[in-house]
Scaffold this motif. Structure first.
Motif, mmCIF file in Angstrom:
data_model
loop_
_atom_site.group_PDB
_atom_site.id
_atom_site.type_symbol
_atom_site.label_atom_id
_atom_site.label_comp_id
_atom_site.label_asym_id
_atom_site.label_seq_id
_atom_site.Cartn_x
_atom_site.Cartn_y
_atom_site.Cartn_z
ATOM 1 N N PHE A 1 0.829 -1.202 0.000
ATOM 2 C CA PHE A 1 0.000 0.000 0.000
ATOM 3 C C PHE A 1 0.867 1.258 0.000
ATOM 4 C CE2 PHE A 1 -2.976 3.174 1.699
ATOM 5 C CZ PHE A 1 -4.027 2.990 0.814
ATOM 6 N N VAL A 2 1.898 1.271 0.814
ATOM 7 C CA VAL A 2 2.804 2.435 0.826
ATOM 8 C C VAL A 2 3.522 2.554 -0.515
ATOM 9 C CG1 VAL A 2 4.897 3.393 1.877
ATOM 10 C CG2 VAL A 2 3.062 2.518 3.326
ATOM 11 N N GLN A 3 3.903 1.443 -1.110
ATOM 12 C CA GLN A 3 4.524 1.462 -2.435
ATOM 13 C C GLN A 3 3.589 2.150 -3.440
ATOM 14 O OE1 GLN A 3 5.416 -2.460 -3.945
ATOM 15 N NE2 GLN A 3 6.416 -1.680 -5.780
ATOM 16 N N LEU A 4 2.309 1.819 -3.382
ATOM 17 C CA LEU A 4 1.341 2.444 -4.287
ATOM 18 C C LEU A 4 1.160 3.931 -3.983
ATOM 19 C CD1 LEU A 4 -1.330 -0.381 -4.528
ATOM 20 C CD2 LEU A 4 0.212 0.419 -6.347
ATOM 21 N N LEU A 5 1.156 4.290 -2.711
ATOM 22 C CA LEU A 5 1.084 5.714 -2.363
ATOM 23 C C LEU A 5 2.288 6.465 -2.935
ATOM 24 C CD1 LEU A 5 -0.083 5.584 1.380
ATOM 25 C CD2 LEU A 5 -1.454 6.251 -0.618
ATOM 26 N N TYR A 6 3.460 5.841 -2.852
ATOM 27 C CA TYR A 6 4.676 6.462 -3.405
ATOM 28 C C TYR A 6 4.523 6.647 -4.920
ATOM 29 C CZ TYR A 6 9.405 7.349 -4.879
ATOM 30 O OH TYR A 6 10.504 7.934 -5.459
ATOM 31 N N ILE A 7 4.083 5.608 -5.612
ATOM 32 C CA ILE A 7 3.918 5.701 -7.064
ATOM 33 C C ILE A 7 2.927 6.803 -7.406
ATOM 34 C CG2 ILE A 7 3.019 4.491 -9.102
ATOM 35 C CD1 ILE A 7 4.209 1.891 -7.841
ATOM 36 N N ASP A 8 1.808 6.843 -6.706
ATOM 37 C CA ASP A 8 0.791 7.854 -6.971
ATOM 38 C C ASP A 8 1.320 9.265 -6.757
ATOM 39 O OD1 ASP A 8 -2.012 8.662 -7.505
ATOM 40 O OD2 ASP A 8 -1.927 9.333 -5.414
ATOM 41 N N GLU A 9 2.146 9.435 -5.743
ATOM 42 C CA GLU A 9 2.634 10.782 -5.413
ATOM 43 C C GLU A 9 3.884 11.195 -6.192
ATOM 44 O OE1 GLU A 9 3.768 13.231 -1.360
ATOM 45 O OE2 GLU A 9 2.317 11.596 -1.251
ATOM 46 N N PHE A 10 4.786 10.239 -6.465
ATOM 47 C CA PHE A 10 6.091 10.606 -7.012
ATOM 48 C C PHE A 10 6.452 9.968 -8.360
ATOM 49 C CE2 PHE A 10 6.564 10.842 -2.335
ATOM 50 C CZ PHE A 10 6.923 12.179 -2.216
ATOM 51 N N ASP A 11 5.695 8.978 -8.816
ATOM 52 C CA ASP A 11 6.128 8.206 -9.993
ATOM 53 C C ASP A 11 4.930 7.795 -10.850
ATOM 54 O OD1 ASP A 11 7.958 6.962 -11.626
ATOM 55 O OD2 ASP A 11 8.401 5.310 -10.249
ATOM 56 N N GLN A 12 4.066 8.772 -11.163
ATOM 57 C CA GLN A 12 2.807 8.466 -11.849
ATOM 58 C C GLN A 12 2.963 7.893 -13.247
ATOM 59 O OE1 GLN A 12 -0.505 10.994 -11.931
ATOM 60 N NE2 GLN A 12 -1.014 10.409 -9.867
ATOM 61 N N GLN A 13 4.123 8.029 -13.868
ATOM 62 C CA GLN A 13 4.281 7.461 -15.205
ATOM 63 C C GLN A 13 4.183 5.934 -15.191
ATOM 64 O OE1 GLN A 13 6.940 8.898 -13.680
ATOM 65 N NE2 GLN A 13 8.673 7.505 -13.834
ATOM 66 N N LYS A 14 4.253 5.324 -14.004
ATOM 67 C CA LYS A 14 4.067 3.870 -13.892
ATOM 68 C C LYS A 14 2.601 3.474 -14.015
ATOM 69 C CE LYS A 14 8.105 2.251 -11.580
ATOM 70 N NZ LYS A 14 8.607 1.238 -10.701
ATOM 71 N N ILE A 15 1.705 4.461 -13.960
ATOM 72 C CA ILE A 15 0.260 4.189 -14.032
ATOM 73 C C ILE A 15 -0.236 4.657 -15.397
ATOM 74 C CG2 ILE A 15 -1.984 4.559 -12.928
ATOM 75 C CD1 ILE A 15 -0.392 5.686 -10.474
ATOM 76 N N GLU A 16 -0.858 3.747 -16.143
ATOM 77 C CA GLU A 16 -1.462 4.151 -17.416
ATOM 78 C C GLU A 16 -2.450 5.278 -17.157
ATOM 79 O OE1 GLU A 16 -2.965 1.501 -20.636
ATOM 80 O OE2 GLU A 16 -2.184 -0.066 -19.289
ATOM 81 N N LYS A 17 -2.442 6.284 -18.031
ATOM 82 C CA LYS A 17 -3.297 7.463 -17.822
ATOM 83 C C LYS A 17 -4.753 7.107 -17.593
ATOM 84 C CE LYS A 17 -0.501 10.937 -20.035
ATOM 85 N NZ LYS A 17 -0.352 11.925 -21.092
ATOM 86 N N LYS A 18 -5.258 6.095 -18.290
ATOM 87 C CA LYS A 18 -6.677 5.758 -18.167
ATOM 88 C C LYS A 18 -7.035 5.202 -16.795
ATOM 89 C CE LYS A 18 -6.282 1.180 -20.307
ATOM 90 N NZ LYS A 18 -6.729 0.341 -21.417
ATOM 91 N N TYR A 19 -6.023 4.793 -15.994
ATOM 92 C CA TYR A 19 -6.287 4.239 -14.661
ATOM 93 C C TYR A 19 -5.933 5.191 -13.520
ATOM 94 C CZ TYR A 19 -6.618 -0.269 -17.061
ATOM 95 O OH TYR A 19 -6.976 -1.299 -17.885
ATOM 96 N N ARG A 20 -5.296 6.311 -13.814
ATOM 97 C CA ARG A 20 -4.789 7.189 -12.755
ATOM 98 C C ARG A 20 -5.875 7.690 -11.812
ATOM 99 N NH1 ARG A 20 -0.209 10.546 -16.154
ATOM 100 N NH2 ARG A 20 1.211 8.755 -16.329
ATOM 101 N N ALA A 21 -6.960 8.193 -12.341
ATOM 102 C CA ALA A 21 -8.026 8.744 -11.489
ATOM 103 C C ALA A 21 -8.649 7.652 -10.625
ATOM 104 C CB ALA A 21 -9.085 9.435 -12.343
ATOM 105 N N GLU A 22 -8.880 6.472 -11.224
ATOM 106 C CA GLU A 22 -9.493 5.383 -10.470
ATOM 107 C C GLU A 22 -8.578 4.902 -9.348
ATOM 108 O OE1 GLU A 22 -11.571 1.004 -11.183
ATOM 109 O OE2 GLU A 22 -10.568 1.996 -12.865
ATOM 110 N N LEU A 23 -7.288 4.736 -9.650
ATOM 111 C CA LEU A 23 -6.351 4.289 -8.619
ATOM 112 C C LEU A 23 -6.218 5.336 -7.523
ATOM 113 C CD1 LEU A 23 -4.498 2.077 -7.586
ATOM 114 C CD2 LEU A 23 -2.647 3.065 -8.945
#
Length: 195
Positions: free
Chosen positions: A146-168
């Motif tokens: 969960f913390v890994q995902l919080l880090y990605i969301d806050e600092f490394d969003q290019q790992k998330i496909e744009k179409k999923y960013r808002a949902e995640l």
């Protein structure tokens, strides 16, 4: 292969990890007093003193999965978390630039653990969705993922496909207050290739 990780980089990485853990209301072990605080790890190497240097090694390995390797855990009177004599973050060469993976392993270093929790821990048995769900449903893994995902969301969003960013982002926000959905959030993130 051991790499020299500058103390300032380790200090910064641990500070980011601590902040994200607090944001998610994840207990930080009581044997950790911050990078500059008392050292309840490495007790034997420091002659029983808590004012000795913190020894946290980061090692690159050729293969395998990222992991925290601790040795000689011990309990301290008056503390509920364990301390560790030897602490190594083992990072495969292919993942050395994936800071979210290093943050995940730092959570394992900082999170509250006990001898009973360590004994109950089990490794991922297979890559099936069912086995992955059981694996990340363990408290230690759920917190780290969960913390890994919080880090990605806050600092490394290019790992998330744009179409999923808002949902995640919406799911992570809900998971901050509803611990019961965190495993589902993690399994969803795995299904869309984020982790």
């Amino acid at each position: 292969m051991k790499i020299k990780c500058e103390p300032e980089k380790i200090k910064k990485m641990l500070a980011v990890t601590e902040d994200l853990m607090r944001k998610a209301n994840i207990e930080i072990r009581d044997t950790w007093d911050g990078y500059e605080g008392e050292n309840y790890d490495n007790i034997h190497a420091n002659g029983g003193r808590t004012d000795g240097p913190k020894v946290i090694d980061v090692q690159l390995v050729r293969d395998g999965v990222p992991r925290l390797k601790t040795e000689q855990p011990y309990t301290l009177p008056g503390y509920k978390s364990q301390g560790y004599e030897v602490i190594r973050l083992l990072i495969p060469v292919r993942r050395v630039n994936d800071l979210d993976v290093i943050i995940h392993e730092a959570v394992h270093f900082l999170q509250h653990t006990s001898e009973d929790m360590d004994k109950a821990y089990f490794n991922l048995e297979s890559q099936t969705v069912e086995d992955y769900r059981k694996f990340v449903d363990q408290q230690l893994e759920q917190e780290a993922h969960f913390v890994q995902l919080l880090y990605i969301d806050e600092f490394d969003q290019q790992k998330i496909e744009k179409k999923y960013r808002a949902e995640l982002k919406m799911l992570l926000k809900a998971g901050l207050t509803d611990i019961g959905i965190r495993t589902d959030v993690i399994v969803f993130a795995k299904s869309i290739g984020v982790i």
